[in-house]
Design a protein around this motif. Structure first.
Motif, PDB file in Angstrom:
ATOM      1  N   PRO A  54       0.825  -1.203   0.000  1.00  0.00           N
ATOM      2  CA  PRO A  54       0.000   0.000   0.000  1.00  0.00           C
ATOM      3  C   PRO A  54       0.861   1.255   0.000  1.00  0.00           C
ATOM      4  O   PRO A  54       1.984   1.216   0.488  1.00  0.00           O
ATOM      5  N   PRO A  55       0.328   2.327  -0.581  1.00  0.00           N
ATOM      6  CA  PRO A  55       1.123   3.562  -0.675  1.00  0.00           C
ATOM      7  C   PRO A  55       1.218   4.284   0.669  1.00  0.00           C
ATOM      8  O   PRO A  55       0.756   5.410   0.824  1.00  0.00           O
ATOM      9  N   ILE A  56       1.795   3.608   1.652  1.00  0.00           N
ATOM     10  CA  ILE A  56       1.997   4.243   2.948  1.00  0.00           C
ATOM     11  C   ILE A  56       3.492   4.287   3.199  1.00  0.00           C
ATOM     12  O   ILE A  56       4.166   3.257   3.185  1.00  0.00           O
ATOM     13  N   LEU A  57       3.996   5.503   3.364  1.00  0.00           N
ATOM     14  CA  LEU A  57       5.446   5.669   3.475  1.00  0.00           C
ATOM     15  C   LEU A  57       5.864   5.460   4.931  1.00  0.00           C
ATOM     16  O   LEU A  57       5.197   5.921   5.856  1.00  0.00           O
ATOM     17  N   LYS A  58       6.990   4.769   5.087  1.00  0.00           N
ATOM     18  CA  LYS A  58       7.420   4.435   6.450  1.00  0.00           C
ATOM     19  C   LYS A  58       8.138   5.611   7.106  1.00  0.00           C
ATOM     20  O   LYS A  58       7.826   6.039   8.193  1.00  0.00           O
ATOM     21  N   ASP A  59       9.112   6.178   6.450  1.00  0.00           N
ATOM     22  CA  ASP A  59       9.875   7.270   7.060  1.00  0.00           C
ATOM     23  C   ASP A  59      10.271   8.263   5.971  1.00  0.00           C
ATOM     24  O   ASP A  59       9.802   8.192   4.843  1.00  0.00           O
ATOM     25  N   ASP A  60      11.159   9.182   6.323  1.00  0.00           N
ATOM     26  CA  ASP A  60      11.579  10.189   5.352  1.00  0.00           C
ATOM     27  C   ASP A  60      12.339   9.565   4.189  1.00  0.00           C
ATOM     28  O   ASP A  60      12.360  10.095   3.091  1.00  0.00           O
ATOM     29  N   ILE A  62      12.871   7.243   1.348  1.00  0.00           N
ATOM     30  CA  ILE A  62      12.095   6.396   0.437  1.00  0.00           C
ATOM     31  C   ILE A  62      13.068   5.600  -0.401  1.00  0.00           C
ATOM     32  O   ILE A  62      13.918   6.160  -1.094  1.00  0.00           O
TER      33      ILE A  62
END
Lengths: 117, 704
Positions: A54-60, A62
């Motif tokens: 899913p397009p959920i970013l974990k941290d700064d 990428i």
């Protein structure tokens, strides 16, 4: 899987169209809903479809944004789902009232604002 | 996508370098100002003032935009603006049928031309590599290619309809049902010039093309002669003026096709615009004062005021181009041009002389003839037994009197600008003098010949006009188009929603299927993902549920099946990493099933409405449609484009929006305005539903 999806979306569109060509107004709104679902899936399919990303970013940081599924099509479809919900429920109320007044759901008889039957 | 269609499109640069030192721009604004002042006087005590004056100003602005527009699409925009405003202005007296018909005719013809022009301009822009007129004019193209002929034909069609060149001259005289300010401004000074102005703009590009040269020379030349003769046949002052306008436009077109003729064209546009609008305004005064614009009737009036005679005389001199008026220099340019063009070919020169003499007769008939000559007036006085019915002369506003004088004076003053560019060679002087003398001599001769057959010629003109030009050339064609339209509408749009839908779908199938057939060689380019068993079950469930909702005879069953389809979609979204979609779909689908079940519960049962053949036909259409969509789906699998937009959004999500879920960030942050719109749609739907539910319907007669 692609072939199956294509078959499924085609079926949704075809059946939706068939329902929209009927004379009963309830069937028409069901047809619109079917085509709506098919359309959403079509747009979804055109984007980058991957499982479990899913397009959920974990941290700064990428690593590879292109491996994620397409957020743009998802937000478009989200809007479409909500709008079609609004349209269908409004349509349902309208049909309910129209049928109450006119005692029919045949669109060929919905030619007058008064009860003709 | 937009970039692909219009690679050279820039929305904001309208004028570019064309606004600097543009005499046409100043000219248009000047005439607009004069016309508005004149119109203020003309519509004194009339309810039409508030209708006409704003439109005149809007028209003037669009015309000004047209002459300075540098971008081709802006040019087209202003071009269409002038068409629309002229339609509204010709229909000023929209209570009258004649007025409505004429304005419709003008819109019809110029609108058709406008479409063709748009196509031509787009092709020109695409094939020249630039949408800027200033850049296109400097380039040289290989005009041998067939595409340039297409472009020229399309552009010329737009030009000749707008300028009223043959064979589309018909709308111009009919537009004379409009009041004098409109006729003078639109149909002599500005609107009809738009076409020839465009010819001069494009002349540097196309002047070496035989098609361009020959078609303009032929059509413009024919129009010039046609207008000059038709004007002779008219007794209506405004119609006669309209035909002389047509003739002059033809002349300008005749000179404007080449860059060398630009000076001639521009000086004629300016000079003609000044004296012709002044003449129209003068005719407007006459019409107001004596309540007639028929030449023969005016000749029988006893009391023509001295002021009118003076104005008419001086305008006549402006028109024929006595020395020190603008048209004097315009004619001088013309003679220079002819001498160069035809290389001392004196046949052309003779023709030009005859044409000029005809025009002189026309101007004489319009501006001098009705107001002089007392013999007929005395006859009329003696013939009527009760003595000559002295009509009271209506008083008119001072603004109306001022403007023709102002225009006539500026026609003289503008010579300062025009005369600077005249270079007089010793050899030309002789020709020019001969020419002038010949024109005046021929004029006198022809006028006296014409005067004898005056009435005969006028009757001929009237018959020719009503029988052939109006009825046969325009009305019949229009009726034919109407018939075709009715036939086509009866087939395609017969009033039943499902037939509309069928037509729409059939067209979609043809277009979509056709383009997929022609442009897509291979369908699946993406590596095919393997089939997972739980996904297969979901897909099968969706398909079965969709069939269920279609074939079941129970309404509740079909609503529940619809819900099942939605739930299936929701699970699919979940599998393919779209949790937000899955949540939303789940929520809305639960709600919609509940809402529909509640609302449709007590409706009458499904009845058999369609016959079997209907069902089979619809089934076939639906099958084909579904098939085409399936193929479409397969061919869009490789359409996953990583656009700039998506890239930016992914990169900006954390640093700028401080969110981690990209979809939510897009909806609530980057596209917040859209989401606001979405919320307002939902709110509107909710309010509408609430309002509908509150209506108590008359059921069983228990309500009043």
């Amino acid at each position: 899987m692609e072939l199956l999806f294509a078959l499924m979306i085609g079926t949704l569109f075809g059946l939706g169209l068939y329902m929209m060509l009927r004379r009963s107004i309830v069937k028409i709104i069901i047809g619109i809903s079917l085509i709506g679902n098919g359309g959403n899936l079509l747009v979804f399919f055109a984007g980058n479809m991957v499982r479990g990303k899913p397009p959920i970013l974990k941290d700064d940081h990428i690593t590879n944004i292109y491996s994620l599924s397409d957020p743009l099509t998802q937000s478009l479809i989200l809007t479409a789902i909500v709008i079609s919900f609004g349209v269908s429920s409004f349509g349902a109320v309208l049909i309910n009232k129209a049928c109450e007044v006119l005692n029919t759901d045949d669109i060929d008889k919905l030619t007058d604002t008064d009860n003709s039957c | 996508m937009v970039q692909n269609i219009f690679p050279n499109f820039n929305y904001f640069d309208i004028t570019g370098p064309r606004i600097e030192n543009n005499p046409l721009f100043q000219f248009v604004l000047f005439i607009t100002a004069c016309t508005v002042i004149y119109g203020w006087g003309y519509f004194e005590n009339s309810s039409k003032r508030n209708y006409v004056l704003p439109l005149l100003i809007l028209f003037g602005l669009s015309m000004a935009g047209l002459v300075i527009a540098n971008h081709l699409l802006w040019l087209y925009f202003f071009w269409e603006c002038t068409s629309v405003f002229s339609y509204l202005l010709i229909g000023t007296y929209y209570e009258k049928k004649e007025s409505r018909e004429s304005s419709l005719q003008a819109l019809f013809i110029t609108g058709a031309g406008g479409l063709s022009l748009l196509l031509g301009l787009l092709l020109l822009g695409e094939h020249s590599g630039s949408y800027y007129l200033s850049e296109i004019q400097l380039q040289h193209f290989n005009l041998e290619e067939p595409i340039w002929s297409t472009i020229v034909v399309l552009l010329l069609f737009g030009i000749i309809t707008k300028s009223g060149l043959l064979p589309f001259q018909g709308w111009l005289p009919n537009a004379m049902v409009a009041p004098a300010p409109v006729s003078g401004f639109l149909h002599s000074a500005t609107l009809v010039k738009a076409g020839v102005i465009l010819i001069t703009f494009l002349a540097p590009v196309f002047q070496e093309m035989p098609l361009w040269e020959n078609s303009i020379l032929l059509l413009a030349g024919l129009t010039a002669w046609y207008g000059a003769f038709m004007a002779l046949l008219q007794n209506d002052l405004k119609k006669a003026l309209a035909y002389t306008t047509s003739a002059t436009i033809g002349l300008i077109g005749f000179a404007s096709w080449t860059e060398a003729g630009n000076l001639v064209a521009f000086s004629w546009i300016l000079a003609h615009g000044l004296y012709k609008s002044a003449s129209f305004y003068f005719v407007g005064i006459i019409e107001k004062k004596y309540e007639s614009r028929n030449i023969l009737k005016l000749r029988k009036l006893f009391s023509i005021e001295f002021f009118d005679k003076i104005i008419g005389f001086s305008l006549f001199f402006c028109c024929i181009g006595i020395p020190f008026t603008a048209s004097y220099y315009a004619k001088k340019h013309l003679v220079d041009f002819y001498l160069n063009l035809f290389q001392q070919n004196y046949y052309a020169f003779v023709l030009c002389t005859i044409w000029q003499s005809l025009m002189l007769i026309n101007y004489f008939r319009i501006l001098v003839f009705p107001y002089i000559g007392t013999r007929e007036r005395y006859q009329a006085m003696h013939e009527s037994a009760e003595g000559f019915q002295e009509k009271s002369v209506k008083t008119i506003s001072i603004w109306m009197k001022v403007i023709p004088v102002v225009l006539a004076i500026s026609s003289v003053l503008s010579t300062f600008k025009l005369s600077q560019r005249v270079t007089i060679h010793a050899s030309d002087v002789g020709i020019w003098e001969y020419f002038t003398v010949a024109v005046y001599g021929l004029f006198t001769l022809l006028f006296f010949m014409f005067y004898r057959y005056h009435h005969f010629v006028n009757a001929l003109g009237k018959k020719l006009y009503t029988e052939i030009l109006w009825k046969w050339c325009y009305k019949n064609k229009l009726r034919m188009i109407e018939k075709i339209a009715i036939m086509q509408t009866n087939i395609v749009q017969n009033g039943y929603l499902r037939y509309y839908l069928t037509m729409f779908v059939v067209a979609t199938i043809l277009l979509l299927g056709g383009s997929i057939y022609f442009y897509s060689e291979t369908f699946i380019r993406k590596p095919v993902t393997e089939i997972l068993i739980y996904e297969l079950i979901i897909v099968a469930m969706i398909i079965i549920a969709a069939f269920m909702s279609t074939i079941t005879r129970s309404r509740m069953a079909s609503i529940v099946s619809l819900g099942a389809v939605g739930m299936g979609c929701s699970v699919l979204y979940l599998f393919y990493s779209a949790p937000d979609l899955a949540m939303t779909q789940f929520l809305t689908d639960t709600l919609i099933v509940v809402v529909m079940a509640l609302l449709f519960y007590d409706l009458p049962r499904y009845s058999r409405l369609s016959s079997k053949t209907d069902k089979i036909r619809d089934g076939i259409i639906a099958c084909i449609f579904g098939g085409v969509i399936s193929i479409l789906v397969l061919s869009v699998t490789d359409a996953q484009i990583y656009t700039e937009v998506m890239d930016t959004m992914l990169k900006k999500t954390i640093p700028e929006a401080r969110g981690h879920n990209v979809v939510n960030v897009i909806l609530a942050d980057f596209r917040a305005i859209d989401t606001l719109g979405e919320i307002s749609v939902l709110t509107t739907a909710a309010i509408g539903m609430y309002g509908l539910l509150r209506i108590r319907t008359k059921k069983g007669g228990d309500e009043s």
